[in-house]
Write an enzyme that holds these catalytic residues in place. Structure first.
Site, short mmCIF file in Angstrom:
data_model
loop_
_atom_site.label_atom_id
_atom_site.label_comp_id
_atom_site.label_asym_id
_atom_site.label_seq_id
_atom_site.Cartn_x
_atom_site.Cartn_y
_atom_site.Cartn_z
CB THR A 228 62.00 40.89 12.31
OG1 THR A 228 62.55 41.85 13.24
CG2 THR A 228 63.24 40.98 11.24
CB CYS A 316 31.70 25.37 4.97
SG CYS A 316 33.10 24.78 4.60
#
Ligand code: PLP
Length: 374
Positions: A228, A316
């Site tokens: 949806t 990182c």
């Protein structure tokens, strides 16, 4: 102390027009419903699709809403790769992880990158001398801001009947993008990069060839992204993109001027600073540089305590500062790649912000250099 936000490439503040549009559409129900409230929701969704299609020069049916730029990239790259598993993928080593990690699940042939940060056009032609399941490259790099030679990719791929996916997440809303003119088969964008809501991605997909569906469900959005649809998110995204495109040419010039003042201010006040992507065609708000002898993480932490919010630019892993893969691919040394800082400017960035950054940064660099590299 006013905080200075210089991480627009990570995410941009929500535009007021997008917030209002979201609030107004937040009551919308299921746009697939075969009754009044469903038709009303679908009308809002269609209008959002038309606005986006106008801004990105494509057909409304080509606009597919999803949950992020990451999802759009995954649906396209995995979907094309899966459609022809016997063929390798073609890509560059400077892609965002949303592409790079999907590509790594398949056999892949890589283009090379020039020291300036642009993918080498001869390497594109050479890799694409044979067919691939998909050729995928970004329109502009998220770390350096360097605009990539996508036209060369599209031409070379067309000659060997290979579908093309373009990750335009950093570019859409900042430089003019025409899906039609680009000639790619799919394109990814992300609303929060141009002042829309976080959690809305855009996948533009031509009628053919289409990526194989990755998600299974109710068949919404041509079956490419079932589920949806979030009407309020779509409406807010359209409002943000319309505003971003309307102000684009003026804002692009303004940001380029401010960015160049920041570059020359930093170069004049910090010795031995390495500017990445300089002289290349850049996104207007990007400035990426290395400060040899200082750890990127130290620089951004010290900047943060001075009220300046910027990033190293590279993802990182588990808090470990790793050298940017993008800079390594450009031939930057491991140490210099770990000393990188990315400042990305946007609508709220003004001259006073830049003056303060130029004033504060030499002290920040001095402290980070004393701390050294770990
Ligand atoms: N592709 C590029 C080039 C990006 O810069 C980003 C986000 O930084 C993404 C994809 C992922 O977008 P999102 O944050 O919407 O998942």
């Amino acid at each position: 102390m006013k905080r200075i936000y210089l991480d627009y490439a990570a995410t941009a503040p929500l535009r007021e027009t997008a917030r209002q549009a979201w609030i107004e559409a937040s009551g919308a129900l299921n746009p697939g419903g075969q009754y009044g409230s469903g038709r009303a929701a679908n009308a809002l969704l269609s209008e959002a699709r038309e606005t986006i299609a106008e801004c990105l020069d494509c057909e409304p049916i080509e606009v597919i809403f999803c949950g992020s730029g990451t999802e759009a990239d995954n649906l396209a790259v995995a979907g094309f790769a899966q459609a022809q598993p016997e063929l390798p993928v073609a890509s560059s080593p400077i892609e965002h992880p949303a592409v790079r990690e999907v590509v790594a699940r398949h056999e892949c042939e890589y283009f090379t990158v020039s020291p300036g940060g642009a993918v080498d056009e001869d390497s594109i032609r050479s890799v694409l001398s044979t067919s691939h399941s998909v050729a995928t490259m970004m329109l502009a790099n998220n770390e350096t801001g360097v605009v990539q030679p996508v036209e060369t990719l599209v031409d070379a791929a067309a000659a060997v009947d290979t579908p093309v996916h373009v990750d335009a997440v950093q570019a859409v809303g900042h430089i003019h993008v025409s899906f039609r003119a680009l000639g790619a088969h799919t394109l990814a964008a992300s609303a929060h990069k141009f002042g829309g809501p976080r959690g809305v991605g855009l996948l533009l997909a031509r009628r053919s060839p289409v990526p194989q569906p990755i998600l299974c469900g109710g068949g919404q959005q041509r079956g490419i992204r079932p589920g949806t649809v979030d009407v309020a998110g779509a409406v807010a995204t359209a409002a943000a993109l319309r505003e971003a495109c309307a102000e684009m040419s003026v804002e692009k010039q303004r940001l380029e001027d401010v960015r160049e003042r920041l570059r020359s201010g930093l170069r004049g006040s910090i010795d031995n600073v390495l500017m990445h992507g300089e002289g290349q065609q850049l996104l207007p708000g990007h400035l990426h540089f290395s400060v040899p002898g200082a750890e990127g993480d130290s620089l951004i932490m010290l900047a943060d305590s001075a009220g300046i919010e910027c990033a190293t630019g590279s993802a990182c892993a588990a808090g470990v500062n790793r050298a940017s893969e993008v800079l390594l691919a450009m031939g930057v040394s491991e140490a210099d790649a770990r000393s990188a800082v990315r400042m990305t400017l946007g609508r709220t960035t003004c001259e006073e912000d830049i003056a303060r950054v130029v004033e504060e940064f030499p002290r920040i660099v001095e402290m980070a250099r004393v701390a050294g590299m770990c």
